[in-house]
Design a protein around this motif. Structure first.
Motif, PDB file in Angstrom:
ATOM      1  N   LYS A  78      12.455   0.107   4.443  1.00 16.00           N
ATOM      2  CA  LYS A  78      11.500   0.360   5.525  1.00 16.00           C
ATOM      3  C   LYS A  78      10.162  -0.201   5.036  1.00 16.00           C
ATOM      4  O   LYS A  78      10.080  -0.712   3.922  1.00 16.00           O
ATOM      5  CB  LYS A  78      11.388   1.859   5.801  1.00 16.00           C
ATOM      6  CG  LYS A  78      10.947   2.642   4.569  1.00 16.00           C
ATOM      7  CD  LYS A  78      10.977   4.131   4.807  1.00 16.00           C
ATOM      8  CE  LYS A  78      10.535   4.857   3.566  1.00 16.00           C
ATOM      9  NZ  LYS A  78      11.460   5.795   3.047  1.00 16.00           N
ATOM     10  N   ASP A  79       9.136  -0.098   5.828  1.00  9.27           N
ATOM     11  CA  ASP A  79       7.809  -0.536   5.390  1.00  9.27           C
ATOM     12  C   ASP A  79       7.399   0.299   4.190  1.00  9.27           C
ATOM     13  O   ASP A  79       7.323   1.519   4.263  1.00  9.27           O
ATOM     14  CB  ASP A  79       6.798  -0.367   6.527  1.00  9.27           C
ATOM     15  CG  ASP A  79       5.404  -0.854   6.167  1.00  9.27           C
ATOM     16  OD1 ASP A  79       5.236  -1.532   5.131  1.00  9.27           O
ATOM     17  OD2 ASP A  79       4.470  -0.561   6.939  1.00  9.27           O
ATOM     18  N   ASN A 127       3.008  -5.043   1.344  1.00 10.79           N
ATOM     19  CA  ASN A 127       3.994  -4.373   2.187  1.00 10.79           C
ATOM     20  C   ASN A 127       5.306  -5.128   2.010  1.00 10.79           C
ATOM     21  O   ASN A 127       5.325  -6.358   2.051  1.00 10.79           O
ATOM     22  CB  ASN A 127       3.583  -4.416   3.655  1.00 10.79           C
ATOM     23  CG  ASN A 127       2.455  -3.477   3.937  1.00 10.79           C
ATOM     24  OD1 ASN A 127       1.294  -3.823   3.710  1.00 10.79           O
ATOM     25  ND2 ASN A 127       2.763  -2.291   4.424  1.00 10.79           N
ATOM     26  N   ALA A 184       6.517  -2.463  12.312  1.00 15.21           N
ATOM     27  CA  ALA A 184       6.088  -2.307  13.707  1.00 15.21           C
ATOM     28  C   ALA A 184       4.766  -1.572  13.867  1.00 15.21           C
ATOM     29  O   ALA A 184       3.997  -1.876  14.781  1.00 15.21           O
ATOM     30  CB  ALA A 184       7.175  -1.599  14.513  1.00 15.21           C
ATOM     31  N   GLU A 185       4.482  -0.635  12.981  1.00 15.38           N
ATOM     32  CA  GLU A 185       3.262   0.167  13.099  1.00 15.38           C
ATOM     33  C   GLU A 185       1.989  -0.667  13.021  1.00 15.38           C
ATOM     34  O   GLU A 185       0.981  -0.326  13.613  1.00 15.38           O
ATOM     35  CB  GLU A 185       3.243   1.229  11.990  1.00 15.38           C
ATOM     36  CG  GLU A 185       2.901   2.598  12.507  1.00 15.38           C
ATOM     37  CD  GLU A 185       2.976   3.627  11.413  1.00 15.38           C
ATOM     38  OE1 GLU A 185       1.938   3.881  10.774  1.00 15.38           O
ATOM     39  OE2 GLU A 185       4.073   4.185  11.223  1.00 15.38           O
ATOM     40  N   TRP A 186       2.015  -1.774  12.285  1.00 11.37           N
ATOM     41  CA  TRP A 186       0.787  -2.540  12.064  1.00 11.37           C
ATOM     42  C   TRP A 186       0.930  -4.048  12.296  1.00 11.37           C
ATOM     43  O   TRP A 186      -0.067  -4.761  12.321  1.00 11.37           O
ATOM     44  CB  TRP A 186       0.274  -2.317  10.640  1.00 11.37           C
ATOM     45  CG  TRP A 186       1.264  -2.678   9.570  1.00 11.37           C
ATOM     46  CD1 TRP A 186       2.116  -1.834   8.931  1.00 11.37           C
ATOM     47  CD2 TRP A 186       1.515  -3.969   9.017  1.00 11.37           C
ATOM     48  NE1 TRP A 186       2.878  -2.510   8.020  1.00 11.37           N
ATOM     49  CE2 TRP A 186       2.527  -3.833   8.052  1.00 11.37           C
ATOM     50  CE3 TRP A 186       0.982  -5.242   9.242  1.00 11.37           C
ATOM     51  CZ2 TRP A 186       3.025  -4.905   7.322  1.00 11.37           C
ATOM     52  CZ3 TRP A 186       1.479  -6.313   8.504  1.00 11.37           C
ATOM     53  CH2 TRP A 186       2.488  -6.136   7.561  1.00 11.37           C
ATOM     54  N   ASN A 221      -1.430  -6.019  14.796  1.00 13.95           N
ATOM     55  CA  ASN A 221      -2.836  -5.610  14.829  1.00 13.95           C
ATOM     56  C   ASN A 221      -3.803  -6.790  14.690  1.00 13.95           C
ATOM     57  O   ASN A 221      -5.000  -6.596  14.583  1.00 13.95           O
ATOM     58  CB  ASN A 221      -3.124  -4.562  13.757  1.00 13.95           C
ATOM     59  CG  ASN A 221      -3.060  -5.113  12.337  1.00 13.95           C
ATOM     60  OD1 ASN A 221      -2.811  -6.295  12.128  1.00 13.95           O
ATOM     61  ND2 ASN A 221      -3.277  -4.254  11.371  1.00 13.95           N
TER      62      ASN A 221
END
Length: 138
Positions: free
Chosen positions: A18-19, A38, A102-104, A107
Motif C-alpha cells: 500500500k502507500d 512513497n 490515491a489519497e495524494w 494533488n
C-alpha cells in the motif's frame, strides 16, 4: 533474490503493499545519500514514482545497487528505470500505483504528461525483516 518464505512475504505485503514511506539510499562517489519516498511493494519489488532527472535517478544510473529501510525491515536491491509512467508496458503497475497513492496522487505534485515522470522499480536482492520477535532473512 534469495528465497523469501511465504510468512515473510505475507508480512511484507501487509506492511508495504500500500502507500508507505521507505528510506531509499544511493551512493555517489563513495558518499551515501538517503531520502524518504512513497513506495508500493509487490512480488519482490518496490515501485516508486519519481522524476528521471532527480539526483536519485542520476545516482542509480551510475550505480544501481541501493538500500532501503522501512518498518522493521531493511534490504538491498537493484534500481531499475522502467520508463515513463504513461508507457504502454507500465500501465498495469501504473494503475496499481494510482490506486495505492490515491489519497495524494492527483494533488498537482506529479505531472503525468511529463515524459520525465517515471517509475523506479527496486528489485530486492536480500533483506532482513523483523516481526514479533521473529527474524526473517532472505
Amino acid at each position: 533474490m534469495k528465497n523469501i518464505s511465504s510468512e515473510a512475504e505475507k508480512i511484507i505485503m501487509e506492511r508495504f503493499g500500500k502507500d508507505t514511506v521507505i528510506a531509499l539510499a544511493t551512493v555517489e562517489d563513495g558518499i551515501p545519500y538517503v531520502r524518504n519516498v512513497n513506495a508500493y511493494y509487490e512480488n519482490g519489488a518496490f515501485y516508486i514514482i519519481t522524476n528521471a532527472r532527480s539526483n536519485k535517478m542520476r545516482q542509480i544510473k551510475n550505480n544501481p545497487i541501493i538500500a532501503i529501510s522501512g518498518e522493521w525491515f531493511t534490504a538491498h536491491g537493484t534500481g531499475i528505470h522502467l520508463g515513463c509512467f504513461k508507457k504502454a508496458e507500465n500501465q498495469l503497475i501504473a494503475r496499481k500505483l494510482k490506486n495505492a497513492f490515491a489519497e495524494w496522487i492527483d494533488n498537482g505534485h506529479i505531472d503525468f504528461d511529463d515524459e520525465n515522470t517515471i517509475i523506479l522499480c527496486v528489485k530486492l536482492t536480500d533483506g532482513l525483516l523483523l516481526s514479533h520477535g521473529t527474524q526473517y532473512e532472505f
